[in-house]
Design an enzyme around this catalytic site. Structure first.
Site, short mmCIF file in Angstrom:
data_model
loop_
_atom_site.label_atom_id
_atom_site.label_comp_id
_atom_site.label_asym_id
_atom_site.label_seq_id
_atom_site.Cartn_x
_atom_site.Cartn_y
_atom_site.Cartn_z
N CYS A 113 0.84 -1.23 -0.04
CA CYS A 113 -0.24 0.00 0.25
C CYS A 113 0.77 1.29 -0.17
CB CYS A 113 -1.08 -0.09 1.18
SG CYS A 113 -2.56 1.15 0.89
N HIS A 216 -3.63 -5.27 0.40
CA HIS A 216 -3.37 -5.35 1.71
C HIS A 216 -3.25 -7.08 2.24
CE1 HIS A 216 -2.61 -1.54 3.87
NE2 HIS A 216 -3.61 -1.33 2.99
N GLU A 218 -1.64 -8.73 4.11
CA GLU A 218 -1.47 -8.94 5.61
C GLU A 218 -2.88 -9.30 6.15
OE1 GLU A 218 -1.18 -6.10 4.33
OE2 GLU A 218 -2.11 -4.91 5.91
#
Ligand code: MN
Length: 242
Positions: A113, A216, A218
């Site tokens: 990001c 994202h 994660e």
């Protein structure tokens, strides 16, 4: 064999009016994803240009550039477009020199990001400061859906490091950005786009492992095997001797 030590850049409390002190901050999802992939995560504080980037990178096996507030447009030679642009100067001061040194010495890098944006700017590229104004499309890149929920697809270039890592040329991703890459820095190659043409991933073919994504992963490790595979590929690259 020791797990590879992965330094994770972080944000600050710059835009939190309730913070009583200056703080370094990071969503736990980043450290958890590194831990789950077999790495040893460590958060890198924002100490600005006092940071000895060479001494730090001597000790790190990999660098994870996390998400956060916007890179100051002055860094790529522009005036701030509008009030949607929220900068974090202390973070820029720490992160930009660290990125340049890490790229120079081919430290394995995964950028997420803001990370893809700070990487591109650190290497001489530019950004759309505000997609809804400068490149409007039907795809909401700042989703209201939960953080783990995939809301748009990306098409990944066949043969790229990212395609190799996730095992496919297509992926459903989440999206929490109002900026995106505009002019791509020399040495970086676009390897994934959203259906509206927004750049969603770049990598450096000449580098040991440098993969940068606009989404994202994660936040998706609980629901997406492709997200887990991306973290495992990064940690494996960091494990490998240069
Ligand atoms: Mn997006």
């Amino acid at each position: 064999m020791h797990p590879p030590l992965i330094g994770i850049s972080c944000g600050t409390s710059r835009h939190d009016e309730h913070a009583k002190t200056e703080q370094d901050r990071l969503n736990m999802a980043y450290s958890n994803a590194i831990q789950e992939a077999g790495g040893l995560p460590i958060i890198l504080p924002n100490v600005g240009d006092r940071l000895d980037t060479a001494a730090l990178l001597d000790r790190l096996d990999g660098l994870l550039l996390s998400g956060g507030y916007d890179v100051c447009p002055a860094v790529f030679g522009e005036e701030t477009l509008n009030e949607s642009v929220e900068v974090d100067e202390a973070r820029d001061a720490t992160e930009l020199p660290l990125i340049r040194e890490a790229v120079h010495r081919q430290t394995p890098i995964l950028a997420i990001c803001r990370g893809i944006q700070s990487l591109n700017v650190a290497l001489g590229g530019t950004l759309y400061q505000d997609l809804p104004v400068q490149a409007p499309s039907g795809i909401p890149h700042r989703q209201n859906a939960p953080r783990h929920a995939a809301t748009h697809s990306i098409a990944i270039e066949s043969g790229s490091r990212l395609a190799e890592a996730v095992g496919d040329t297509q992926m459903e991703v989440n999206s929490f950005h109002h900026q995106a890459l505009r002019d791509v820095a020399d040495g970086l190659k676009v390897v994934a786009k959203a259906p509206d043409g927004t750049i969603e991933a770049v990598e450096a073919p000449a580098h040991r492992f440098l993969v940068a994504v606009q989404f994202h992963p994660e936040e998706m490790t609980g629901s997406s095997e492709k997200a887990r595979k991306l973290f495992r590929a990064f940690v494996e690259a960091a494990q490998t001797e240069a």
